[in-house]
Motif scaffolding. Structure first.
Motif, mmCIF file in Angstrom:
data_model
loop_
_atom_site.group_PDB
_atom_site.id
_atom_site.type_symbol
_atom_site.label_atom_id
_atom_site.label_comp_id
_atom_site.label_asym_id
_atom_site.label_seq_id
_atom_site.Cartn_x
_atom_site.Cartn_y
_atom_site.Cartn_z
ATOM 1 N N ALA A 76 134.112 68.361 41.672
ATOM 2 C CA ALA A 76 135.444 69.187 41.805
ATOM 3 C C ALA A 76 134.747 70.207 43.352
ATOM 4 O O ALA A 76 133.787 69.834 43.957
ATOM 5 C CB ALA A 76 135.625 70.506 41.083
ATOM 6 N N ALA A 221 139.112 79.558 37.548
ATOM 7 C CA ALA A 221 138.528 79.152 37.194
ATOM 8 C C ALA A 221 139.235 78.238 36.822
ATOM 9 O O ALA A 221 140.756 78.901 35.821
ATOM 10 C CB ALA A 221 137.380 79.170 36.289
ATOM 11 N N GLY A 222 139.679 76.556 36.772
ATOM 12 C CA GLY A 222 140.525 76.421 36.421
ATOM 13 C C GLY A 222 141.386 75.075 37.902
ATOM 14 O O GLY A 222 141.122 75.705 39.047
ATOM 15 N N ARG A 223 142.245 74.079 37.426
ATOM 16 C CA ARG A 223 142.612 73.647 38.591
ATOM 17 C C ARG A 223 143.475 73.579 39.238
ATOM 18 O O ARG A 223 144.313 74.209 38.942
ATOM 19 C CB ARG A 223 142.813 72.541 37.893
ATOM 20 C CG ARG A 223 141.610 71.089 37.705
ATOM 21 C CD ARG A 223 142.358 70.100 37.183
ATOM 22 N NE ARG A 223 140.988 68.732 36.270
ATOM 23 C CZ ARG A 223 140.578 68.150 37.007
ATOM 24 N NH1 ARG A 223 141.336 67.394 38.008
ATOM 25 N NH2 ARG A 223 140.551 67.305 36.409
ATOM 26 N N GLU A 226 144.719 69.638 44.670
ATOM 27 C CA GLU A 226 143.438 68.981 44.709
ATOM 28 C C GLU A 226 143.862 68.423 46.198
ATOM 29 O O GLU A 226 144.560 68.870 47.015
ATOM 30 C CB GLU A 226 144.344 66.907 43.847
ATOM 31 C CG GLU A 226 143.733 66.886 43.297
ATOM 32 C CD GLU A 226 144.125 65.578 42.074
ATOM 33 O OE1 GLU A 226 144.919 65.229 42.973
ATOM 34 O OE2 GLU A 226 143.439 65.438 41.262
ATOM 35 N N PRO A 237 139.517 67.863 42.867
ATOM 36 C CA PRO A 237 139.758 68.755 42.434
ATOM 37 C C PRO A 237 139.116 69.868 43.646
ATOM 38 O O PRO A 237 138.246 70.096 42.896
ATOM 39 C CB PRO A 237 139.886 68.685 40.792
ATOM 40 C CG PRO A 237 138.630 68.550 40.386
ATOM 41 C CD PRO A 237 138.814 67.606 41.569
ATOM 42 N N ALA A 239 138.340 73.654 41.518
ATOM 43 C CA ALA A 239 138.363 73.985 40.561
ATOM 44 C C ALA A 239 138.156 75.448 40.290
ATOM 45 O O ALA A 239 137.939 76.060 39.150
ATOM 46 C CB ALA A 239 138.068 73.145 39.341
ATOM 47 N N GLY A 240 137.366 76.546 41.682
ATOM 48 C CA GLY A 240 137.395 77.769 41.232
ATOM 49 C C GLY A 240 137.360 78.352 42.731
ATOM 50 O O GLY A 240 137.303 77.696 44.111
ATOM 51 N N ALA A 446 133.757 76.635 39.833
ATOM 52 C CA ALA A 446 134.307 75.106 39.630
ATOM 53 C C ALA A 446 133.959 74.643 38.963
ATOM 54 O O ALA A 446 134.647 73.534 38.322
ATOM 55 C CB ALA A 446 134.235 74.309 41.024
ATOM 56 N N GLY A 449 135.027 74.661 35.557
ATOM 57 C CA GLY A 449 137.030 75.314 35.697
ATOM 58 C C GLY A 449 137.122 73.175 35.842
ATOM 59 O O GLY A 449 138.480 72.521 34.986
ATOM 60 N N VAL A 450 136.675 72.274 35.878
ATOM 61 C CA VAL A 450 136.465 70.735 35.169
ATOM 62 C C VAL A 450 135.645 70.841 34.385
ATOM 63 O O VAL A 450 135.880 69.269 33.382
ATOM 64 C CB VAL A 450 135.878 70.595 36.820
ATOM 65 C CG1 VAL A 450 136.853 70.337 37.573
ATOM 66 C CG2 VAL A 450 134.524 70.262 37.110
#
Length: 498
Positions: A76, A221-223, A226, A237, A239-240, A446, A449-450
């Protein structure tokens, strides 16, 4: 895929760091950095080239991916950035339409002064936690729209986008498919409701910023999206994301109400975790969003020092009293005391708790015995005096006394400065063994987040460096009294007061 690609886009450089995630511990394994040019077209104006920022981001990321063994090792991307700096760009071409206006910039001081005179500040502060000051993004956005012909009409049609640096980089990283800003950065615009974490239509009207041009607000935090596959060889991704000071809060693991950190970079920023509800400051500290992750929101109080490391840069590059920043420590230690010399680094105004945008850099107490070492020592001491001002304001807002002040940033390599902070602030100063707290915080967000880590708790494996106060109370009181007289002189010297 155990690596996180952390992007740390700061005021003076753009950096990428690869962190390896192992048993909840994050360790750096590769780094690349490119210095960033700053532009000063007029007094009080500070600009960056957003295109240069993107180019440096892409170059450093590709270099780190190469160093770390290829894109297939990465899980990520995490992002952290200089906050409040404002960008306007063309939605179709992805090209900036004007230089970015940097957080230090004061060109909209007349606008915020007018709004203050109209009695608008209490409503803005109640909604956003922020005071009326050109520091924040809203008036910068409006200025950019007015400066670029036709951009207001185009923004209404969705053809022009506005955002802070996180939104700009997310747009570029995703190939223009995602226009998003994280909640921490959004809280610095003066357009977001601090409690609902949503843009407010009434504030958009007040500052004359079309909501259509603003990014969607997302958690830290989270997707988020991309990366374009063409950038690194396959999509990664994002992700953070969090503004640099909030990312540093996470990096330090200051996740409990009462925890606080200060980052000594170009400016210096004290952020104190206050828990799950915003706290209204009576001492002109800023209410802000600390981070939003795991379905919860943590709030903070913040105090901003506009010139910290930049004062040392001025000694080096402006008046050339030193050739390298690291010389400042030895020069300061060559004196038995400050000789009564104080430097108030109001180069771009004074931040909290003074909030005097028209204040100017001021040196007081010079005698025939004053020399280069006195200027250098005064600049380093100013870090501590300004920190003490922030901690006093925090205490007056009802925060519990700090047992430890967590510090990071380039200036913390200066042991003289850190000991003086401990002495003046009457608090133990703690510097982690790994210094890149902003990048670490972005990487940790991140990784969460993943799903590479289960929470944001920091688990440092190396002992921090510590400085404990040792100054006598009467000496501290004498020095603080001299500092406060110097600040008054800087405020009186402001052009509009002359």
């Amino acid at each position: 895929m155990s690596l996180i690609l952390a992007i740390d886009q700061g005021t003076t450089s753009t950096r990428a760091i690869a962190f390896e995630v192992r048993d909840h511990d994050l360790r750096p394994v590769a780094v690349s950095q490119i210095e960033l040019a700053q532009h000063f077209p007029r007094s009080g104006w500070v600009e960056h080239d957003a295109g240069e920022i993107w180019s440096a981001t892409l170059q450093t990321c590709r270099e780190v991916v190469r160093q770390a063994g290829g894109v297939d090792r990465f899980a990520a991307v995490g992002l952290t950035n200089q906050r409040e700096t404002s960008v306007i760009w063309d939605a179709a071409t992805g090209e900036p339409l004007h230089r970015a206006i940097v957080w230090q910039d004061r060109r909209t001081a007349e606008v915020t002064a007018r709004l203050t005179a109209e009695g608008r500040e209490p409503g803005v502060q109640s909604a956003t936690g922020l005071i009326l000051d050109p520091y924040f993004s809203a008036t910068k956005f409006a200025w950019l729209l007015d400066a670029v012909p036709g951009s207001r009409e185009r923004a209404a049609r969705g053809e022009v986008k506005l955002g802070t640096i996180d939104a700009w980089l997310i747009w570029k990283l995703t190939g223009g498919r995602v226009h998003a800003t994280d909640a921490a950065n959004a809280s610095r615009t003066a357009l977001m409701d601090l409690k609902t974490v949503e843009w407010r239509d009434d504030l958009c009207v007040l500052f004359d910023v079309p909501r259509q041009a603003l990014a969607a607000i997302v958690p830290c935090a989270g997707r988020i999206g991309e990366t374009d596959p063409a950038l690194f060889g396959r999509p990664l991704p994002i992700a953070g994301s969090a503004g640099d000071q909030q990312a540093a809060l996470v990096g330090h693991g200051a996740l409990t109400p009462g925890d606080a950190k200060i980052t000594y970079g170009t400016g210096a920023f004290l952020v104190a975790n206050v828990g799950a509800e915003p706290v209204a400051s009576t001492r002109r500290l800023l209410g802000t969003l600390g981070y939003q992750a795991e379905g919860r929101t943590a709030y903070a109080l913040e105090g901003s020092i506009f010139s910290a490391g930049s004062a040392i840069q001025w000694l080096r590059d402006g008046v050339k009293l030193i050739s390298e920043s690291r010389q400042s420590e030895a020069l300061a230690q060559s004196l038995a005391d400050n000789g009564g010399v104080y430097l108030v680094p109001g180069f771009t105004g004074l931040g909290a708790p003074w909030w005097e945008p028209e204040a100017r850099g001021t040196v007081v107490g010079l005698t025939r015995d004053s020399g280069p070492a006195h200027f250098v020592r005064a600049a380093l001491e100013a870090l501590a005096y300004q920190t003490r001002d922030l901690l006093d304001a925090l205490a007056q807002d009802g925060a519990p006394p700090l047992k430890t002040l967590k510090v990071d940033g380039g200036v913390t390599a200066n042991s003289f400065a850190m000991q003086f902070v401990a002495d003046i602030c009457e608090v133990e100063v703690e510097r982690p063994a790994f210094q890149e707290m902003t990048a670490l915080g972005a990487a940790r967000l991140a990784a969460l987040g993943v799903g590479l880590i289960s929470d944001l708790e920091a688990r440092p494996v190396e002992a921090p460096a510590c400085w404990k106060p040792r100054m006598k109370p009467d000496e501290r009181d004498r020095l603080l009294s001299g500092w406060r007289r110097a600040v008054k002189a800087a405020i009186i010297a402001a052009p509009e007061r002359a």
